[in-house]
Design a protein around this motif. Structure first.
Motif, short mmCIF file in Angstrom:
data_model
loop_
_atom_site.label_atom_id
_atom_site.label_comp_id
_atom_site.label_asym_id
_atom_site.label_seq_id
_atom_site.Cartn_x
_atom_site.Cartn_y
_atom_site.Cartn_z
N HIS A 106 53.97 157.92 36.47
CA HIS A 106 54.69 159.06 35.89
C HIS A 106 56.14 158.70 35.65
N ALA B 74 58.22 161.67 24.57
CA ALA B 74 56.91 161.07 24.88
C ALA B 74 56.47 160.14 23.76
N ASP B 75 56.69 160.56 22.51
CA ASP B 75 56.33 159.71 21.38
C ASP B 75 57.14 158.41 21.39
N TYR C 49 46.86 167.83 33.62
CA TYR C 49 47.63 166.58 33.68
C TYR C 49 47.04 165.72 34.80
N LEU D 105 56.07 162.53 32.12
CA LEU D 105 55.41 161.78 31.07
C LEU D 105 54.37 160.87 31.70
N ALA E 34 54.18 157.46 25.60
CA ALA E 34 53.46 158.14 26.68
C ALA E 34 52.38 159.05 26.12
N ILE F 61 52.47 157.60 31.94
CA ILE F 61 52.70 156.27 31.37
C ILE F 61 51.63 155.28 31.84
N VAL G 279 60.89 167.13 24.59
CA VAL G 279 60.00 166.41 25.51
C VAL G 279 58.90 165.70 24.73
N GLY G 280 58.31 166.40 23.75
CA GLY G 280 57.27 165.77 22.94
C GLY G 280 57.79 164.57 22.16
N HIS H 79 50.21 162.90 26.58
CA HIS H 79 50.66 164.29 26.49
C HIS H 79 51.42 164.68 27.75
N PRO H 80 52.67 165.13 27.65
CA PRO H 80 53.48 165.39 28.85
C PRO H 80 53.12 166.71 29.52
#
Length: 419
Positions: free
Chosen positions: A194, A219-220, A188, A241, A224, A243, A215-216, A226-227
């Protein structure tokens, strides 16, 4: 004279003879109709082995070589489930494969029964027996593979997260770290903006795989990258996330969208969101805000499946008030009088009065905000002032802080009957 069991054994023999052809057909159908399943050759080979071994086991069951109570998932099927867990593929995709496989095999077998059994009544009885037996098989095997998936997912997350947790904790302690090395350990990038999250489920409702999928999905929704996902225990996880360099994210819109994400997850996961922040210091700051928001939500005993954001000024105020609850309780009682009672009627009056104060004492704006008639708002405000026992303008700052404390920390700061 033939019977359904005998005819079904004949179908089982045919299933064994056409095993390779049917397996190929199932794998093609899975690839076409379940896009969530991995497409790389290694996983497709494992899927082929899983489908084939399930057909072999089903043929044994249909031929009466074992009772339904002895059905267990084949080793190849369990291995495929474990590999999906390591990849983070949704278990719903795995269950869809079993349902689709059952549908396709039943359709093939019913056609064969119709062609092989001239007596319509016997054909119907054979088809019914086939359906019942196949459901027993799929029910038993799907329980096994989902259990294997969940166990492997938890183990995989724990092993993968050990190094991540150490690095994250060092960053949160503000220890001096080599940023490049830390980024490599985390997978990451720290040199960006963030958005920190804290996610949790109700006690005893541990399902980190579901939490990670949430979480995924978040993010979508916020656009964002990939978290970073770091489990803390069986019921709590931290996430960040990415950003980007600008940190542009519309939190009010994102928060509204997240309510849909949590509803899709069954309303079991709660989320606290920090404020966007940049770089290595921002990695800490946004997380600290999310942790403070989570504390507010837990003290206030808010129902599961809610989103709470530290970007809300009232949440930030409530987080400060939560640090000294005895003092906050005294302030609430002094500022609100009988309006601080732990009753439904007092709660309605507090909600309307807080909206009225925040809307600069506009009855019209308050009515729009709380979806009431203007006259109803005026009635409630008058009753709230009466219950308070002092004019609205007296100790105005304490009044607003007390109303905020009641909104977010109600069980901890309200006056209960009998003291």
């Amino acid at each position: 004279m033939s019977d359904p069991e005998t005819e079904l054994q004949g179908i089982a023999v045919l299933l064994a003879e056409r095993h390779a052809e049917l397996t190929d057909g199932l794998v093609r159908a899975f690839g076409d109709r379940i896009p969530e399943l991995p497409r790389d050759p290694v996983l497709v080979d494992l899927l082929h082995g899983s489908a084939g071994s399930n057909l072999e086991s089903l043929a044994h069951l249909l031929r009466g070589h074992m009772p339904a109570s002895d059905v267990r998932a084949p080793a190849a099927a369990v291995e495929y489930a474990r590999r999906l867990a390591q990849r983070g593929t949704s278990p719903s995709a795995l269950l869809r494969a079993y349902r689709l496989g059952q549908q396709l095999i039943l359709a093939w077998a019913v056609e064969e029964i119709a062609a092989r059994v001239p007596d319509p009544l016997l054909a119907l009885q054979t088809s019914n027996l086939l359906t019942q037996t196949s459901f027993e098989y799929v029910d038993a095997v799907s329980e096994d593979v989902i259990g294997a998936y969940q166990s492997e997912r938890e183990r995989w997350l724990a092993n993968r997260s050990a190094v991540q947790r150490e690095t994250v904790e060092a960053l949160l302690r503000d220890e001096r770290l080599d940023v490049a090395a830390a980024e490599s350990s985390l997978g990451y990038r720290l040199r960006q903006h963030h958005l920190g999250l804290v996610l949790w489920t109700a006690p005893g409702d541990s399902d980190l795989a579901t939490v990670e999928r949430v979480v995924g999905a978040i993010a979508d929704r916020v656009g964002a990258g990939h978290p970073l996902f770091v489990p803390r225990d069986r019921e709590t996880a931290w996430a960040w996330l990415p950003i980007g360099r600008t940190g542009e994210v519309d939190l009010p819109d994102a928060t509204a969208a997240l309510a849909d994400v949590l509803a899709d997850g069954g309303g079991r996961v709660s989320v606290a969101i920090g404020s966007p922040a940049a770089g290595e210091p921002g990695f800490r700051v946004t997380h600290q805000g999310a942790v403070a928001a989570q504390e507010v939500a837990q003290l206030g005993q808010h129902r599961p499946g809610r989103v709470i954001t530290y970007d809300d000024p009232t949440v930030r105020a409530a987080a400060l008030l939560a640090r000294d609850l005895p003092t906050t309780r005294r302030m609430v009682r002094t500022a609100l009088g009988d309006l601080a009672d732990d009753t439904d009627s007092a709660a309605r009056l507090r909600e309307t009065l807080l909206a009225f104060v925040e809307e600069r004492e506009s009855y019209v704006a308050t009515a729009v905000r709380v979806h009431l008639h203007k006259n109803t708002v005026k009635y409630r405000v008058d009753r709230a002032v009466e219950a308070r026992g002092k004019p609205l303008g007296d100790e105005r700052l304490d009044l607003e802080l007390a109303l905020i404390a009641c909104k977010w920390l109600a069980p901890e700061v309200l006056a209960r009957a009998g003291g």
